[in-house]
Each structure stands twice: as C-alpha cells, then as structure tokens.
Design a protein around this motif. Sequence first.
Motif, short mmCIF file in Angstrom:
data_model
loop_
_atom_site.label_atom_id
_atom_site.label_comp_id
_atom_site.label_asym_id
_atom_site.label_seq_id
_atom_site.Cartn_x
_atom_site.Cartn_y
_atom_site.Cartn_z
N TRP A 171 0.86 -1.18 0.00
CA TRP A 171 0.00 0.00 0.00
C TRP A 171 0.90 1.23 0.00
CZ3 TRP A 171 -5.19 0.07 -0.61
CH2 TRP A 171 -5.89 -1.12 -0.40
N TYR A 172 0.57 2.16 -0.88
CA TYR A 172 1.23 3.46 -0.95
C TYR A 172 0.17 4.53 -0.71
CZ TYR A 172 5.45 1.49 -3.13
OH TYR A 172 6.61 0.81 -3.39
N ARG A 173 0.62 5.73 -0.43
CA ARG A 173 -0.31 6.85 -0.33
C ARG A 173 0.34 8.11 -0.88
NH1 ARG A 173 -0.52 7.63 6.29
NH2 ARG A 173 1.57 8.56 6.53
N GLN A 174 -0.53 9.01 -1.31
CA GLN A 174 -0.06 10.29 -1.83
C GLN A 174 -0.99 11.39 -1.35
OE1 GLN A 174 0.48 10.51 -6.10
NE2 GLN A 174 1.94 12.20 -5.87
N ALA A 175 -0.44 12.29 -0.57
CA ALA A 175 -1.18 13.44 -0.09
C ALA A 175 -1.01 14.60 -1.08
CB ALA A 175 -0.68 13.85 1.29
N PRO A 176 -1.93 15.56 -1.07
CA PRO A 176 -1.82 16.70 -1.99
C PRO A 176 -0.49 17.42 -1.85
CG PRO A 176 -3.97 16.67 -0.97
CD PRO A 176 -3.15 15.62 -0.27
N GLY A 177 0.19 17.62 -2.97
CA GLY A 177 1.45 18.34 -2.97
C GLY A 177 2.65 17.54 -2.50
N LYS A 178 2.44 16.26 -2.23
CA LYS A 178 3.53 15.42 -1.74
C LYS A 178 3.76 14.25 -2.69
CE LYS A 178 3.05 16.49 3.17
NZ LYS A 178 2.97 15.92 4.55
N GLU A 179 4.94 13.63 -2.55
CA GLU A 179 5.27 12.47 -3.35
C GLU A 179 4.56 11.24 -2.80
OE1 GLU A 179 9.72 13.77 -4.95
OE2 GLU A 179 9.45 11.99 -3.72
N ARG A 180 4.35 10.27 -3.68
CA ARG A 180 3.79 9.00 -3.24
C ARG A 180 4.79 8.32 -2.32
NH1 ARG A 180 0.86 5.27 -7.67
NH2 ARG A 180 -0.09 7.33 -8.01
N GLU A 181 4.30 7.74 -1.22
CA GLU A 181 5.18 7.09 -0.26
C GLU A 181 4.67 5.70 0.08
OE1 GLU A 181 5.36 8.97 3.56
OE2 GLU A 181 3.19 9.07 3.78
N LEU A 182 5.60 4.81 0.40
CA LEU A 182 5.25 3.46 0.81
C LEU A 182 4.68 3.50 2.23
CD1 LEU A 182 5.36 0.35 0.37
CD2 LEU A 182 7.64 0.44 1.41
N VAL A 183 3.54 2.86 2.41
CA VAL A 183 2.91 2.76 3.73
C VAL A 183 3.21 1.41 4.36
CG1 VAL A 183 0.72 2.74 4.96
CG2 VAL A 183 1.06 4.33 3.05
N ALA A 184 3.00 0.33 3.62
CA ALA A 184 3.20 -1.01 4.16
C ALA A 184 3.35 -1.99 3.01
CB ALA A 184 2.02 -1.42 5.04
N GLY A 185 4.11 -3.06 3.27
CA GLY A 185 4.29 -4.11 2.28
C GLY A 185 4.20 -5.47 2.94
N ILE A 186 3.87 -6.48 2.11
CA ILE A 186 3.75 -7.84 2.62
C ILE A 186 4.28 -8.82 1.57
CG2 ILE A 186 1.36 -8.08 1.77
CD1 ILE A 186 0.79 -9.68 4.40
N SER A 187 4.97 -9.84 2.05
CA SER A 187 5.58 -10.82 1.16
C SER A 187 4.52 -11.71 0.52
CB SER A 187 6.58 -11.66 1.95
OG SER A 187 5.93 -12.35 3.01
N THR A 188 4.96 -12.52 -0.43
CA THR A 188 4.00 -13.33 -1.19
C THR A 188 3.18 -14.25 -0.30
OG1 THR A 188 5.76 -14.93 -1.59
CG2 THR A 188 5.41 -13.27 -3.29
N GLY A 189 3.82 -14.86 0.69
CA GLY A 189 3.11 -15.77 1.57
C GLY A 189 2.50 -15.11 2.79
N GLY A 190 2.85 -13.85 3.01
CA GLY A 190 2.28 -13.10 4.12
C GLY A 190 3.08 -13.17 5.41
N SER A 191 4.23 -13.83 5.38
CA SER A 191 4.98 -14.00 6.63
C SER A 191 5.83 -12.79 6.98
CB SER A 191 5.87 -15.24 6.54
OG SER A 191 6.81 -15.09 5.48
N ARG A 192 6.13 -11.97 6.00
CA ARG A 192 6.97 -10.80 6.25
C ARG A 192 6.23 -9.53 5.87
NH1 ARG A 192 10.17 -14.37 3.67
NH2 ARG A 192 10.09 -13.18 1.73
N THR A 193 6.30 -8.56 6.76
CA THR A 193 5.68 -7.26 6.52
C THR A 193 6.66 -6.15 6.86
OG1 THR A 193 4.75 -7.20 8.77
CG2 THR A 193 3.35 -8.11 7.03
N ASN A 194 6.42 -4.99 6.29
CA ASN A 194 7.21 -3.82 6.64
C ASN A 194 6.30 -2.60 6.60
OD1 ASN A 194 7.63 -4.34 3.58
ND2 ASN A 194 8.13 -2.17 3.83
N TYR A 195 6.65 -1.59 7.38
CA TYR A 195 5.81 -0.42 7.54
C TYR A 195 6.65 0.86 7.54
CZ TYR A 195 2.33 -3.79 9.13
OH TYR A 195 1.46 -4.85 9.21
#
Length: 118
Positions: free
Chosen positions: A35-59
């Motif tokens: 998941w990424y997000r982009q606020a008005p006037g700002k660059e798109r940023e990474l919010v959270a990621g998850i691996s293919t199997g779901g065992s690894r996440t990052n925020y």
Amino acid sequence: VQLAESGGGLVQPGGSLRLSCAASGFTFSSYRMSWYRQAPGKERELVAGISTGGSRTNYADSVKGRFTISRDNAKNTVYLQMNSLKPEDTAVYYCNALHPINVRYDYWGQGTQVTVSS
C-alpha cells in the motif's frame, strides 16, 4: 490485470478504516503486495508491504503500531487495517503488486481517498 481498492472514506481523528484491494488477471500469490499513499502536494510514499506468503511485513515509521497489512491468497485480496487515524494520514491510498523477481511486472490500482477530519 486489475487492482480494485475499496474502503476509503471520511473518518474522525482516532477512528479506524479497513482498506481492501481485490486483484485479478495475474497470479496474486506470486506477487509482493504493498500500500502506498499520496497526499496533496507530496510524493507518493510506501505505507506497508507484505511478502508473497504473508509471513513478512514492513511499515513506514509514521504508521507502525497503528496500521496492519494482511493478505488472503485464497481471495486474491490484500487489506490495510488503519487504526488511530490522524489528519496527516489523509491521502489517496494505492494498492501495488510487484513481482519479486521480474520487477517489470508492476501493477497499480486507481486509488481510494482517505480523509481524516473532525
């Protein structure tokens, strides 16, 4: 290929929302989802990621402890549970699918608006 986000809306500070991203047209379980997000006037940023199997996440540091990413490979869907929302979380939230080996396979949804305001 389609990534369809849903679940956005207007919520008061301190409230919660759950975003969903339904995927089709590719082998969902083989892709890292983010998941990424982009606020008005700002660059798109990474919010959270998850691996293919779901065992690894990052925020992103700004959402750690408040947001949780998860996926259901049987339903080809990735989720973002957002709690304790703050006005600075206001943005368009985008779902991303990235093949972990062949990175030219990189897909984006159209986005869903999240507005945190009293």
